[in-house]
Motif scaffolding. Structure first.
Motif, PDB file in Angstrom:
ATOM      1  N   HIS A 152     -37.738   8.165 -15.123  1.00 26.07           N
ATOM      2  CA  HIS A 152     -36.511   7.580 -15.645  1.00 26.07           C
ATOM      3  C   HIS A 152     -36.734   6.126 -16.028  1.00 26.07           C
ATOM      4  CE1 HIS A 152     -34.942  11.004 -13.227  1.00 26.07           C
ATOM      5  NE2 HIS A 152     -34.159  11.124 -14.284  1.00 26.07           N
ATOM      6  N   VAL A 153     -37.511   5.415 -15.192  1.00 24.76           N
ATOM      7  CA  VAL A 153     -37.836   4.015 -15.459  1.00 24.76           C
ATOM      8  C   VAL A 153     -39.290   3.752 -15.104  1.00 24.76           C
ATOM      9  CG1 VAL A 153     -35.470   3.157 -15.115  1.00 24.76           C
ATOM     10  CG2 VAL A 153     -37.077   3.167 -13.210  1.00 24.76           C
ATOM     11  N   VAL A 154     -39.838   2.718 -15.743  1.00 24.59           N
ATOM     12  CA  VAL A 154     -41.182   2.234 -15.457  1.00 24.59           C
ATOM     13  C   VAL A 154     -41.045   0.856 -14.829  1.00 24.59           C
ATOM     14  CG1 VAL A 154     -43.375   1.490 -16.481  1.00 24.59           C
ATOM     15  CG2 VAL A 154     -42.201   3.514 -17.386  1.00 24.59           C
ATOM     16  N   VAL A 155     -41.791   0.606 -13.755  1.00 27.55           N
ATOM     17  CA  VAL A 155     -41.776  -0.693 -13.100  1.00 27.55           C
ATOM     18  C   VAL A 155     -43.204  -1.218 -13.078  1.00 27.55           C
ATOM     19  CG1 VAL A 155     -41.357  -1.922 -10.933  1.00 27.55           C
ATOM     20  CG2 VAL A 155     -39.740  -0.180 -11.717  1.00 27.55           C
ATOM     21  N   ASP A 156     -43.384  -2.392 -13.666  1.00 28.63           N
ATOM     22  CA  ASP A 156     -44.674  -3.053 -13.682  1.00 28.63           C
ATOM     23  C   ASP A 156     -44.887  -3.727 -12.335  1.00 28.63           C
ATOM     24  OD1 ASP A 156     -46.941  -4.605 -14.121  1.00 28.63           O
ATOM     25  OD2 ASP A 156     -46.305  -5.236 -16.115  1.00 28.63           O
ATOM     26  N   THR A 157     -45.989  -3.402 -11.668  1.00 32.88           N
ATOM     27  CA  THR A 157     -46.254  -3.941 -10.331  1.00 32.88           C
ATOM     28  C   THR A 157     -47.189  -5.140 -10.353  1.00 32.88           C
ATOM     29  OG1 THR A 157     -48.181  -2.521  -9.919  1.00 32.88           O
ATOM     30  CG2 THR A 157     -46.004  -1.631  -9.363  1.00 32.88           C
ATOM     31  N   GLU A 158     -47.685  -5.471 -11.519  1.00 27.41           N
ATOM     32  CA  GLU A 158     -48.652  -6.558 -11.623  1.00 27.41           C
ATOM     33  C   GLU A 158     -47.973  -7.890 -11.273  1.00 27.41           C
ATOM     34  OE1 GLU A 158     -52.008  -7.665 -14.894  1.00 27.41           O
ATOM     35  OE2 GLU A 158     -51.323  -5.599 -14.684  1.00 27.41           O
ATOM     36  N   ASN A 159     -48.623  -8.671 -10.456  1.00 23.61           N
ATOM     37  CA  ASN A 159     -48.140 -10.003 -10.056  1.00 23.61           C
ATOM     38  C   ASN A 159     -46.806  -9.968  -9.315  1.00 23.61           C
ATOM     39  OD1 ASN A 159     -50.383 -11.312 -11.315  1.00 23.61           O
ATOM     40  ND2 ASN A 159     -49.359 -11.000 -13.281  1.00 23.61           N
ATOM     41  N   LYS A 160     -46.495  -8.858  -8.643  1.00 22.49           N
ATOM     42  CA  LYS A 160     -45.274  -8.747  -7.844  1.00 22.49           C
ATOM     43  C   LYS A 160     -45.638  -8.281  -6.447  1.00 22.49           C
ATOM     44  CE  LYS A 160     -42.394  -7.283 -11.744  1.00 22.49           C
ATOM     45  NZ  LYS A 160     -41.741  -6.090 -12.320  1.00 22.49           N
ATOM     46  N   SER A 161     -44.908  -8.778  -5.466  1.00 19.71           N
ATOM     47  CA  SER A 161     -45.097  -8.321  -4.090  1.00 19.71           C
ATOM     48  C   SER A 161     -44.408  -6.962  -3.921  1.00 19.71           C
ATOM     49  CB  SER A 161     -44.478  -9.326  -3.119  1.00 19.71           C
ATOM     50  OG  SER A 161     -43.059  -9.274  -3.208  1.00 19.71           O
ATOM     51  N   PRO A 162     -44.811  -6.204  -2.899  1.00 17.46           N
ATOM     52  CA  PRO A 162     -44.112  -4.942  -2.643  1.00 17.46           C
ATOM     53  C   PRO A 162     -42.600  -5.137  -2.466  1.00 17.46           C
ATOM     54  CG  PRO A 162     -46.158  -4.965  -1.435  1.00 17.46           C
ATOM     55  CD  PRO A 162     -45.985  -6.346  -2.038  1.00 17.46           C
ATOM     56  N   ASN A 163     -42.180  -6.235  -1.830  1.00 16.03           N
ATOM     57  CA  ASN A 163     -40.751  -6.476  -1.640  1.00 16.03           C
ATOM     58  C   ASN A 163     -40.038  -6.717  -2.978  1.00 16.03           C
ATOM     59  OD1 ASN A 163     -38.578  -6.751   0.370  1.00 16.03           O
ATOM     60  ND2 ASN A 163     -38.388  -8.785  -0.557  1.00 16.03           N
ATOM     61  N   GLU A 164     -40.657  -7.470  -3.873  1.00 16.02           N
ATOM     62  CA  GLU A 164     -40.063  -7.683  -5.201  1.00 16.02           C
ATOM     63  C   GLU A 164     -39.939  -6.366  -5.958  1.00 16.02           C
ATOM     64  OE1 GLU A 164     -41.551 -12.129  -6.485  1.00 16.02           O
ATOM     65  OE2 GLU A 164     -43.068 -10.534  -6.395  1.00 16.02           O
ATOM     66  N   ILE A 165     -40.955  -5.543  -5.862  1.00 17.16           N
ATOM     67  CA  ILE A 165     -40.931  -4.232  -6.520  1.00 17.16           C
ATOM     68  C   ILE A 165     -39.831  -3.373  -5.901  1.00 17.16           C
ATOM     69  CG2 ILE A 165     -42.261  -2.137  -6.978  1.00 17.16           C
ATOM     70  CD1 ILE A 165     -44.807  -4.011  -6.712  1.00 17.16           C
ATOM     71  N   ALA A 166     -39.736  -3.400  -4.574  1.00 14.80           N
ATOM     72  CA  ALA A 166     -38.716  -2.615  -3.871  1.00 14.80           C
ATOM     73  C   ALA A 166     -37.313  -3.008  -4.321  1.00 14.80           C
ATOM     74  CB  ALA A 166     -38.856  -2.804  -2.363  1.00 14.80           C
ATOM     75  N   LEU A 167     -37.039  -4.286  -4.383  1.00 18.24           N
ATOM     76  CA  LEU A 167     -35.704  -4.744  -4.786  1.00 18.24           C
ATOM     77  C   LEU A 167     -35.388  -4.320  -6.225  1.00 18.24           C
ATOM     78  CD1 LEU A 167     -35.712  -8.278  -3.138  1.00 18.24           C
ATOM     79  CD2 LEU A 167     -34.437  -6.240  -2.384  1.00 18.24           C
ATOM     80  N   GLU A 168     -36.369  -4.408  -7.105  1.00 18.96           N
ATOM     81  CA  GLU A 168     -36.169  -3.979  -8.492  1.00 18.96           C
ATOM     82  C   GLU A 168     -35.861  -2.478  -8.565  1.00 18.96           C
ATOM     83  OE1 GLU A 168     -38.692  -3.808 -12.687  1.00 18.96           O
ATOM     84  OE2 GLU A 168     -39.338  -5.203 -11.124  1.00 18.96           O
ATOM     85  N   ILE A 169     -36.597  -1.680  -7.804  1.00 24.04           N
ATOM     86  CA  ILE A 169     -36.374  -0.225  -7.822  1.00 24.04           C
ATOM     87  C   ILE A 169     -35.023   0.129  -7.215  1.00 24.04           C
ATOM     88  CG2 ILE A 169     -37.158   1.964  -6.834  1.00 24.04           C
ATOM     89  CD1 ILE A 169     -40.045   0.906  -7.241  1.00 24.04           C
ATOM     90  N   ILE A 170     -34.672  -0.476  -6.100  1.00 22.70           N
ATOM     91  CA  ILE A 170     -33.379  -0.188  -5.469  1.00 22.70           C
ATOM     92  C   ILE A 170     -32.248  -0.503  -6.440  1.00 22.70           C
ATOM     93  CG2 ILE A 170     -31.792  -0.964  -3.655  1.00 22.70           C
ATOM     94  CD1 ILE A 170     -34.327  -1.213  -1.845  1.00 22.70           C
ATOM     95  N   ARG A 171     -32.351  -1.613  -7.138  1.00 19.09           N
ATOM     96  CA  ARG A 171     -31.334  -1.981  -8.127  1.00 19.09           C
ATOM     97  C   ARG A 171     -31.241  -0.919  -9.234  1.00 19.09           C
ATOM     98  NH1 ARG A 171     -33.237  -6.580  -8.835  1.00 19.09           N
ATOM     99  NH2 ARG A 171     -34.415  -6.241 -10.732  1.00 19.09           N
ATOM    100  N   LYS A 172     -32.385  -0.478  -9.730  1.00 21.00           N
ATOM    101  CA  LYS A 172     -32.378   0.509 -10.832  1.00 21.00           C
ATOM    102  C   LYS A 172     -31.943   1.889 -10.336  1.00 21.00           C
ATOM    103  CE  LYS A 172     -35.664  -1.929 -13.660  1.00 21.00           C
ATOM    104  NZ  LYS A 172     -36.915  -1.949 -14.419  1.00 21.00           N
ATOM    105  N   TRP A 173     -32.284   2.230  -9.121  1.00 16.50           N
ATOM    106  CA  TRP A 173     -31.895   3.508  -8.526  1.00 16.50           C
ATOM    107  C   TRP A 173     -30.399   3.544  -8.224  1.00 16.50           C
ATOM    108  CZ3 TRP A 173     -33.668   5.211  -2.972  1.00 16.50           C
ATOM    109  CH2 TRP A 173     -33.398   6.585  -2.770  1.00 16.50           C
ATOM    110  N   GLY A 174     -29.836   2.401  -7.856  1.00 19.28           N
ATOM    111  CA  GLY A 174     -28.408   2.316  -7.589  1.00 19.28           C
ATOM    112  C   GLY A 174     -27.976   2.955  -6.298  1.00 19.28           C
ATOM    113  N   ILE A 175     -28.864   3.042  -5.321  1.00 25.82           N
ATOM    114  CA  ILE A 175     -28.563   3.735  -4.075  1.00 25.82           C
ATOM    115  C   ILE A 175     -27.631   2.936  -3.161  1.00 25.82           C
ATOM    116  CG2 ILE A 175     -30.578   2.922  -2.787  1.00 25.82           C
ATOM    117  CD1 ILE A 175     -29.185   6.489  -2.739  1.00 25.82           C
ATOM    118  N   VAL A 176     -27.659   1.617  -3.283  1.00 28.14           N
ATOM    119  CA  VAL A 176     -26.771   0.778  -2.475  1.00 28.14           C
ATOM    120  C   VAL A 176     -26.014  -0.155  -3.396  1.00 28.14           C
ATOM    121  CG1 VAL A 176     -28.136   0.882  -0.346  1.00 28.14           C
ATOM    122  CG2 VAL A 176     -28.599  -0.895  -2.010  1.00 28.14           C
ATOM    123  N   GLY A 177     -24.847  -0.616  -2.937  1.00 27.60           N
ATOM    124  CA  GLY A 177     -24.015  -1.496  -3.752  1.00 27.60           C
ATOM    125  C   GLY A 177     -24.533  -2.898  -3.847  1.00 27.60           C
TER     126      GLY A 177
END
Length: 177
Positions: A152-177
């Motif tokens: 559904h979406v592509v997330v570039d992981t280059e130059n990002k920490s796992p936490n930054e990637i996690a926050l981006e995915i959670i936002r795109k997934w929309g699982i929490v408000g």
């Protein structure tokens, strides 16, 4: 009556950071949102040796174990599921749907340059045979998954920490408000 189960499937080539990302997402959901969830890494639940000749990646074992493990997590209150795994086809996704009744799958494909992906692999593999296999497999999968576009979406992981990637995915997934 099946209720919908939000399932996040994190895909990408070997060594791209699927498991690290799943762990970071789990920590954010647990500590920042108290959101009941489970993580099932298909690579872990299908790990057994030797695999059957007709299933060199033990996929069938993984999907059977996913069904059992998800049933247990669900009975203990998990509301959603995070699955890091190499997914190569719609057939594999249908097997997730069979293993997780009511699965509403959101697919995120992680990407990075081959140089970055290969550097990550070099940092984790212990033997030269394993290193060479993983380097070749990551290149093959990066090319195949880019063409298949299962996500559904592509997330570039280059130059990002796992936490930054996690926050981006959670936002795109929309699982929490």
């Amino acid at each position: 009556m099946n209720t919908q189960v939000p399932v996040l499937n994190i895909i990408g080539p070997v060594g791209i950071g699927k498991s690290s990302t799943a762990n970071a997402i789990s920590e954010v959901l647990e500590y920042d949102h108290a959101h009941l969830h489970a993580v099932v890494d298909l690579d872990h639940v299908r790990r057994g040796f030797p695999p059957p000749e007709d299933d060199p990646f033990n996929k069938e074992l993984g999907f059977q174990n996913l069904a059992s493990v998800w049933s247990n997590y669900r009975s203990f209150g998990a509301k959603c599921l995070i699955i890091p795994s190499v997914m190569e086809s719609n057939e594999d996704l249908n097997k997730i749907r069979r293993a997780v009744p009511g699965a509403d799958i959101f697919i995120v494909r992680l990407v990075a340059s081959l140089d970055v992906n290969h550097a990550r692999i070099r940092g984790r593999e212990k033997s030269i045979d394993s290193l060479n296999w993983h380097l070749q497999r990551s290149t093959q999968l990066a090319e195949e998954l880019a063409v298949k576009k299962l996500e559904h979406v592509v997330v570039d992981t280059e130059n990002k920490s796992p936490n930054e990637i996690a926050l981006e995915i959670i936002r795109k997934w929309g699982i929490v408000g």
